[in-house]
Design an enzyme around this catalytic site. Sequence first.
Site, PDB file in Angstrom:
ATOM      1  N   HIS A  38      16.028   2.105  -2.871  1.00 58.71           N
ATOM      2  CA  HIS A  38      15.036   1.264  -2.204  1.00 58.71           C
ATOM      3  C   HIS A  38      15.031  -0.181  -2.703  1.00 58.71           C
ATOM      4  O   HIS A  38      14.203  -0.979  -2.279  1.00 58.71           O
ATOM      5  CB  HIS A  38      13.646   1.891  -2.391  1.00 58.71           C
ATOM      6  N   LYS A  75      15.941  -4.185  -3.181  1.00 54.50           N
ATOM      7  CA  LYS A  75      16.317  -5.283  -2.284  1.00 54.50           C
ATOM      8  C   LYS A  75      16.580  -6.497  -3.171  1.00 54.50           C
ATOM      9  O   LYS A  75      15.661  -7.240  -3.499  1.00 54.50           O
ATOM     10  CB  LYS A  75      15.187  -5.634  -1.297  1.00 54.50           C
ATOM     11  N   ASP A  77      27.052 -14.729  -8.958  1.00 53.33           N
ATOM     12  CA  ASP A  77      27.789 -15.193 -10.148  1.00 53.33           C
ATOM     13  C   ASP A  77      27.034 -14.973 -11.458  1.00 53.33           C
ATOM     14  O   ASP A  77      27.277 -15.675 -12.438  1.00 53.33           O
ATOM     15  CB  ASP A  77      28.144 -16.679 -10.017  1.00 53.33           C
TER      16      ASP A  77
END
Length: 293
Positions: free
Chosen positions: A233, A235, A240
């Site tokens: 779940h 996000k 870099d």
Amino acid sequence: MERWYGLRKTFLLLLLLIVELSFSQVFFSTVDDLHEIVSNYLSLSEDPIVVAYSIDPEYLGLRNARMACEVPIEGAFVHISEGLLHSKFMVLDEQTVIFGSANFNQPSLEEHINNLIVFHSREIASFFKSIYNWLVYETTPRDHLKTREGEFFLVPISNVEKVFIDTLWKARKYVFICSYAFTDEDIFATLKFLSSEGVRIYIITDKWFESSRLKSLPLETFDVLEVKEPLMHHKFLVVDGKILITGSANFTESGFHKNVEIVFKTSNKEYVESFVEEFERIWRGYFVQGVRF
């Protein structure tokens, strides 16, 4: 003498608690007990505000909290509009904010792969409280807040898709994407171009990705991991090892433009390194919530 040692131990424990409650921290369900963390903070709060897509007051032991949610529950303001109320945060006594990818219910805090960041800042707490007031009382909120910790953006008022894409263009070595849902074609096109320029693209998604139209597009130049179980779940995006974007928004048209979402962008080294470590934990297949995938 024994009493002195007992008092000294108690003092040290209190000092450690004060230190813990004074500095912002990042927590992951892969290594932390998110329910215990949330419960501990709630037990110290006299005036909690809870906002999430889904809230379970009984599970959290909530009594007098102000609540706003998408899934109807008794005693809470229920959001009704074109987009979903998808942000997830708590404001505690106008000085502490708990924010991340986890809803405030048992599956999200105990079973799914999620993160929470705890901020101790009246400035940040005031911004999040204004979002609750916007939802409930229709007052006008700020579209973003820039702080020492990083910058917060409120969807759908801010164009966070542009924030994501502008950040991606800074990539020179690699991009880590970890998102439950990934369907945004502009993000995909940007990643394809970066890949053609030699930037390594690593993507972790949930099995939900099987239903995404992007699944049928050429993915040969990407490294993709679909998590089968438990539900993945997160996000977040890392560029870099220098820039992190995270929050409640999935990489979708609705997440970037329609839902009520909050996104956090930062170059803070400790935050970035924590999320890099989390990405690598999942990528290597460590035990997560008791299940190896």
